[in-house]
Design a protein around this motif. Structure first.
Motif, PDB file in Angstrom:
ATOM      1  N   ASN A   5       0.833  -1.208   0.000  1.00  0.00           N
ATOM      2  CA  ASN A   5       0.000   0.000   0.000  1.00  0.00           C
ATOM      3  C   ASN A   5       0.867   1.257   0.000  1.00  0.00           C
ATOM      4  N   GLY A   6       1.928   1.235   0.799  1.00  0.00           N
ATOM      5  CA  GLY A   6       2.807   2.389   0.847  1.00  0.00           C
ATOM      6  C   GLY A   6       3.520   2.628  -0.476  1.00  0.00           C
ATOM      7  N   LEU A   7       3.980   1.557  -1.118  1.00  0.00           N
ATOM      8  CA  LEU A   7       4.655   1.707  -2.404  1.00  0.00           C
ATOM      9  C   LEU A   7       3.717   2.278  -3.461  1.00  0.00           C
ATOM     10  N   ALA A  58       6.434  11.264   1.604  1.00  0.00           N
ATOM     11  CA  ALA A  58       5.173  10.540   1.721  1.00  0.00           C
ATOM     12  C   ALA A  58       5.348   9.230   2.479  1.00  0.00           C
ATOM     13  N   TRP A  59       6.489   8.568   2.293  1.00  0.00           N
ATOM     14  CA  TRP A  59       6.724   7.276   2.941  1.00  0.00           C
ATOM     15  C   TRP A  59       6.774   7.408   4.456  1.00  0.00           C
ATOM     16  N   PRO A  95      -0.879   2.283   4.896  1.00  0.00           N
ATOM     17  CA  PRO A  95       0.498   1.952   4.511  1.00  0.00           C
ATOM     18  C   PRO A  95       1.334   1.518   5.705  1.00  0.00           C
ATOM     19  N   ALA A  96       2.599   1.238   5.436  1.00  0.00           N
ATOM     20  CA  ALA A  96       3.487   0.723   6.478  1.00  0.00           C
ATOM     21  C   ALA A  96       3.781   1.758   7.554  1.00  0.00           C
ATOM     22  N   LEU A 151      12.411  -3.651   7.731  1.00  0.00           N
ATOM     23  CA  LEU A 151      11.643  -3.885   6.511  1.00  0.00           C
ATOM     24  C   LEU A 151      11.046  -2.591   5.976  1.00  0.00           C
ATOM     25  N   TYR A 152      10.679  -1.701   6.888  1.00  0.00           N
ATOM     26  CA  TYR A 152      10.053  -0.438   6.509  1.00  0.00           C
ATOM     27  C   TYR A 152      11.033   0.504   5.823  1.00  0.00           C
ATOM     28  N   THR A 153      12.289   0.484   6.253  1.00  0.00           N
ATOM     29  CA  THR A 153      13.293   1.374   5.669  1.00  0.00           C
ATOM     30  C   THR A 153      13.936   0.801   4.405  1.00  0.00           C
ATOM     31  N   ALA A 154      13.783  -0.488   4.165  1.00  0.00           N
ATOM     32  CA  ALA A 154      14.449  -1.121   3.022  1.00  0.00           C
ATOM     33  C   ALA A 154      14.043  -0.514   1.677  1.00  0.00           C
TER      34      ALA A 154
END
Length: 279
Positions: free
Chosen positions: A73-75, A207-208, A225-226, A251-254
């Motif tokens: 969703n975030g991507l 946005a992320w 999103p994440a 995983l979120y920062t990758a």
């Protein structure tokens, strides 16, 4: 005197390097905790070497509902926001860079002022507007608003990149019969591709890391999103699963790190206008 000057420069250099080292350690300390806590079954709040390495934290969070769906969703939303923001910034920055508009300076100041508005100050009227147009709990609506939050600074950045392209290149295209949009597409945009990459990365990262906007506008957990998913690891009564939180954070920062490496690898870090002009 020369020896004193050299000694002073060395002293200043040592002080500067010490300050930079302290700043670097301040930024590396949280990353060190993430690495150690993510492989520790009983991770504490402080950074320490785990007694036994384990992948249980990653196994717990690496599920569709916990991390994969929020990351997807975030991507989708952040990628869409970056695309919308870049395209809108190009179309807005081009006339500001190339034409002597009557209200250009007040408009630029207004854009700069809009970039400094706190999100909490505009969220109530934005939410009311989204209710009226039925965009609450819509990923499309959240994507548009995420793009809008980065658009003011994106316009400023894009205008600065366009200002570095000599207008004589466009004049040559105009002589050959090209329109303004054709000159923008064929002459200006190819020369500012690295700049557009910078704007896209900035918009994506902005946005992320945005928690407030999707948390307010998206009501369905399946659409969030994440950045909102991090909130799920903070339990009630102060109980926090630090190991799972650290694994989820990695995983979120990758995606952001991967995006930066890919863009920096293929776009480079500077413009190259060599050979574009004749003396």
């Amino acid at each position: 005197m020369a020896g004193v000057t050299v000694a002073r420069r060395r002293s200043v250099s040592v002080v500067v390097h010490l300050v930079l080292a302290v700043v670097a350690l301040a930024f590396l300390a949280p990353l060190l905790w993430l690495l150690t806590a993510s492989f520790d079954a009983d991770a504490p709040l402080s950074a320490q070497l785990p007694s036994a390495l384990t992948l249980d934290n990653f196994a717990h969070v690496l599920t569709w509902e916990t991390s994969i769906r929020p990351l997807w969703n975030g991507l989708v939303m952040c990628g869409g926001a970056a695309l919308v923001s870049v395209v809108s910034a190009v179309l807005c920055a081009y006339p500001l860079s190339r034409y002597q508009l009557r209200f250009r300076r007040p408009f630029l100041y207004l854009v700069l002022f809009a970039s400094g508005l706190p999100m909490t100050a505009v969220m109530v009227p934005v939410y009311s507007m989204f209710v009226q147009v039925q965009l609450v709990d819509s990923k499309f609506g959240a994507t548009l608003f995420l793009a809008a939050t980065s658009l003011p600074i994106a316009i400023w950045m894009t205008k600065n990149f366009m200002d570095g392209v000599p207008i004589s290149l466009e004049e040559a295209a105009w002589v050959d019969g090209a329109s303004a949009m054709q000159a923008l597409r064929s002459v200006v945009l190819p020369l500012i591709v690295p700049g557009m990459g910078v704007v896209a990365i900035f918009t994506f990262i902005n946005a992320w890391g945005n928690f407030f906007v999707p948390f307010i506008l998206l009501l369905d957990p399946a659409k969030q999103p994440a950045s909102v998913g991090v909130f799920a690891f903070f339990g009630q009564g102060g109980l926090i699963a630090y190991g799972q939180l650290a694994a989820y954070s990695i995983l979120y920062t990758a995606p952001v790190i991967a995006l930066y490496l890919v863009v920096s690898r293929y776009l480079g870090g500077a413009f190259n206008l060599a050979g574009a002009l004749k003396n």
